[in-house]
Design a protein around this motif. Structure first.
Motif, PDB file in Angstrom:
ATOM      1  N   GLY A 172       1.295  -1.091   0.069  1.00 43.43           N
ATOM      2  CA  GLY A 172       0.198   0.125   0.549  1.00 43.43           C
ATOM      3  C   GLY A 172       0.796   0.772  -0.126  1.00 43.43           C
ATOM      4  O   GLY A 172       2.155   0.746  -0.588  1.00 43.43           O
ATOM      5  N   ARG A 173       0.497   2.373   0.107  1.00 43.51           N
ATOM      6  CA  ARG A 173       1.178   3.677   0.418  1.00 43.51           C
ATOM      7  C   ARG A 173       1.847   3.978   1.654  1.00 43.51           C
ATOM      8  O   ARG A 173       1.633   2.847   2.606  1.00 43.51           O
ATOM      9  CB  ARG A 173      -0.003   5.230   0.099  1.00 43.51           C
ATOM     10  CG  ARG A 173       0.691   6.018   0.708  1.00 43.51           C
ATOM     11  CD  ARG A 173      -0.260   7.369   0.147  1.00 43.51           C
ATOM     12  NE  ARG A 173      -1.211   7.520   1.438  1.00 43.51           N
ATOM     13  CZ  ARG A 173      -1.030   8.007   1.915  1.00 43.51           C
ATOM     14  NH1 ARG A 173       0.136   9.231   2.182  1.00 43.51           N
ATOM     15  NH2 ARG A 173      -2.139   8.435   3.674  1.00 43.51           N
ATOM     16  N   LEU A 174       3.290   4.225   1.290  1.00 44.20           N
ATOM     17  CA  LEU A 174       4.575   4.365   2.184  1.00 44.20           C
ATOM     18  C   LEU A 174       4.612   6.122   1.921  1.00 44.20           C
ATOM     19  O   LEU A 174       4.474   6.447   1.359  1.00 44.20           O
ATOM     20  CB  LEU A 174       5.280   3.129   2.144  1.00 44.20           C
ATOM     21  CG  LEU A 174       5.262   1.945   1.703  1.00 44.20           C
ATOM     22  CD1 LEU A 174       6.375   1.434   1.401  1.00 44.20           C
ATOM     23  CD2 LEU A 174       5.111   1.608   2.660  1.00 44.20           C
ATOM     24  N   GLU A 175       4.703   5.963   3.134  1.00 45.44           N
ATOM     25  CA  GLU A 175       5.713   8.064   3.828  1.00 45.44           C
ATOM     26  C   GLU A 175       7.018   7.911   3.987  1.00 45.44           C
ATOM     27  O   GLU A 175       7.174   6.557   4.837  1.00 45.44           O
ATOM     28  CB  GLU A 175       4.781   8.614   4.953  1.00 45.44           C
ATOM     29  CG  GLU A 175       3.592   8.835   4.135  1.00 45.44           C
ATOM     30  CD  GLU A 175       2.190   9.339   5.294  1.00 45.44           C
ATOM     31  OE1 GLU A 175       3.163   9.763   5.576  1.00 45.44           O
ATOM     32  OE2 GLU A 175       1.535  10.234   4.675  1.00 45.44           O
ATOM     33  N   ALA A 176       8.050   8.379   3.570  1.00 45.94           N
ATOM     34  CA  ALA A 176       9.689   8.513   3.840  1.00 45.94           C
ATOM     35  C   ALA A 176       9.595   9.335   4.643  1.00 45.94           C
ATOM     36  O   ALA A 176       9.203  10.833   5.020  1.00 45.94           O
ATOM     37  CB  ALA A 176      10.063   8.492   2.998  1.00 45.94           C
ATOM     38  N   PHE A 177      10.335   9.638   6.153  1.00 42.38           N
ATOM     39  CA  PHE A 177      10.637  10.152   6.912  1.00 42.38           C
ATOM     40  C   PHE A 177      12.585   9.844   7.047  1.00 42.38           C
ATOM     41  O   PHE A 177      12.826   9.506   6.609  1.00 42.38           O
ATOM     42  CB  PHE A 177      10.301  10.238   8.182  1.00 42.38           C
ATOM     43  CG  PHE A 177       8.953  10.119   8.100  1.00 42.38           C
ATOM     44  CD1 PHE A 177       8.455  11.830   8.560  1.00 42.38           C
ATOM     45  CD2 PHE A 177       7.805   9.154   7.539  1.00 42.38           C
ATOM     46  CE1 PHE A 177       6.939  11.721   8.199  1.00 42.38           C
ATOM     47  CE2 PHE A 177       6.898   9.296   7.964  1.00 42.38           C
ATOM     48  CZ  PHE A 177       5.532  10.296   7.808  1.00 42.38           C
ATOM     49  N   ALA A 178      12.930  11.140   7.027  1.00 38.49           N
ATOM     50  CA  ALA A 178      14.581  11.306   6.766  1.00 38.49           C
ATOM     51  C   ALA A 178      14.883  10.376   8.395  1.00 38.49           C
ATOM     52  O   ALA A 178      13.697   9.997   9.571  1.00 38.49           O
ATOM     53  CB  ALA A 178      14.703  12.639   7.852  1.00 38.49           C
ATOM     54  N   PRO A 179      15.839   9.242   8.379  1.00 37.29           N
ATOM     55  CA  PRO A 179      16.300   9.013   9.312  1.00 37.29           C
ATOM     56  C   PRO A 179      16.090   9.851  10.898  1.00 37.29           C
ATOM     57  O   PRO A 179      16.766  10.231  11.331  1.00 37.29           O
ATOM     58  CB  PRO A 179      17.640   8.462   8.711  1.00 37.29           C
ATOM     59  CG  PRO A 179      17.591   8.593   7.939  1.00 37.29           C
ATOM     60  CD  PRO A 179      16.680  10.163   7.969  1.00 37.29           C
TER      61      PRO A 179
END
Length: 343
Positions: A320-327
């Motif tokens: 499904g939909r994934l969201e990315a963030f800074a580590p």
């Protein structure tokens, strides 16, 4: 693959030799030379031209050379009975013949449209004996002296009727077929043509086309698209080669005229995984973890999109939909379970 096919097609076109007897020599002279070649040695070929005969195009000098070579040890008779105009090809056949049958009302056409064929090296053999005067008359500009030309062409002893009856026959241009007389003695065992096997040119062309098909099949099998794990759709090849996003991924610079509203994101449920950015996240792109490519949306500040090769944290369901963030941007206090990370 298209460039490979075009290059191989050019190789096929340049490598296949052209057949002079079919393309670069006028058909009228080519057929006559081939018929003479199929006539037994010291035999006779009777060529009938019942109507005006012009050249179909090609190298006339080369055609004259082929007929002169094939005429050796053979007797050529050209019969223009029934024709009112010889045409350029008919005039050339009259010059090449050992014997001519010419009606009284025939108009012999000049060879001015055929270039300098009477000035070529072949003309030295063509314009000998009685033909020397005929060639001089045909070189003259203006109206031809028909009576003088036909008088010199018809000079000489005519062959016996039995010779014409048993001669091989060729009719131009209506019926381009050759009738061969029965052969006797040792000549019956001699090959009558250039060989019954296939044309070497055709064999080479077929081999090159087969090679082209094999190379195209090999290239097609090696171009397998990369499939994303979430949607099952193939990834465009440009992403893996250059890492550049498509035009749909770039933010539009056209103002809408409306004030932008703050969007409050609702945290997604699912484990937090560490992934490697494979394409620019502007704001969407592709990241890799667990050996698969996944489409993700950058959820951090707009000016801090990571470049390809950087590591990010992604959160979302398995498919499904994934969201990315800074580590480390999400921390571990949200109750998200830390998933597997790429090596």
């Amino acid at each position: 693959m298209v460039r490979v096919l075009v290059a191989l097609g050019a190789v096929v076109a340049l490598s296949a030799p052209s057949s002079p007897a079919r393309s670069s020599v006028p058909a009228e002279l080519s057929l006559t030379a081939e018929a003479l070649g199929r006539t037994q040695q010291h035999g006779t070929l009777l060529v009938r031209v019942p109507e005006k005969l012009d050249f179909s195009g090609g190298d006339i000098q080369q055609g004259v050379r082929k007929v002169l070579e094939a005429r050796k040890d053979r007797y050529l008779i050209v019969d223009l009975t029934g024709s009112r105009h010889s045409g350029e090809a008919g005039t050339m056949l009259l010059l090449l013949a050992n014997e001519r049958v010419i009606p009284d009302d025939l108009a012999v056409e000049s060879l001015q449209k055929s270039g300098d064929v009477l000035e070529s090296r072949e003309a030295a053999e063509l314009c000998r004996g009685n033909n020397a005067t005929v060639c001089d008359l045909l070189r003259q500009k203006g109206k031809l002296d028909q009576q003088a030309i036909k008088s010199h062409l018809q000079s000489g002893k005519a062959s016996a009727p039995q010779v014409r009856q048993h001669a091989a026959k060729l009719t131009l241009p209506q019926n381009q077929s050759v009738t061969k007389p029965p052969q006797k003695g040792a000549d019956a065992q001699r090959p009558t043509g250039s060989g019954g096997g296939p044309d070497p040119t055709d064999v080479l062309l077929i081999a090159l086309v087969a090679l082209l098909a094999l190379v195209a099949l090999a290239v097609f099998k090696t171009r397998r698209p990369v499939v994303t794990a979430g949607t099952g759709r193939p990834l465009p090849p440009g992403f893996l080669l250059s890492g550049a996003p498509t035009s749909a991924d770039r933010p539009s610079s056209v103002p809408t005229g409306r004030p932008r509203l703050a969007v409050v994101r609702r945290p997604l449920d699912g484990p937090v995984r560490t992934a490697v950015v494979r394409t620019c996240l502007r704001p969407q792109g592709y990241v890799e973890f667990d050996g698969w490519l996944h489409r993700a949306t950058w959820a951090g500040p707009p000016l801090t999109q990571p470049r390809p090769g950087a590591r990010v944290d992604v959160v979302g369901p398995e498919s499904g939909r994934l969201e990315a963030f800074a580590p480390g941007g999400l921390g571990h206090a949200d109750g998200h379970a830390r998933g597997s990370a790429p090596p």
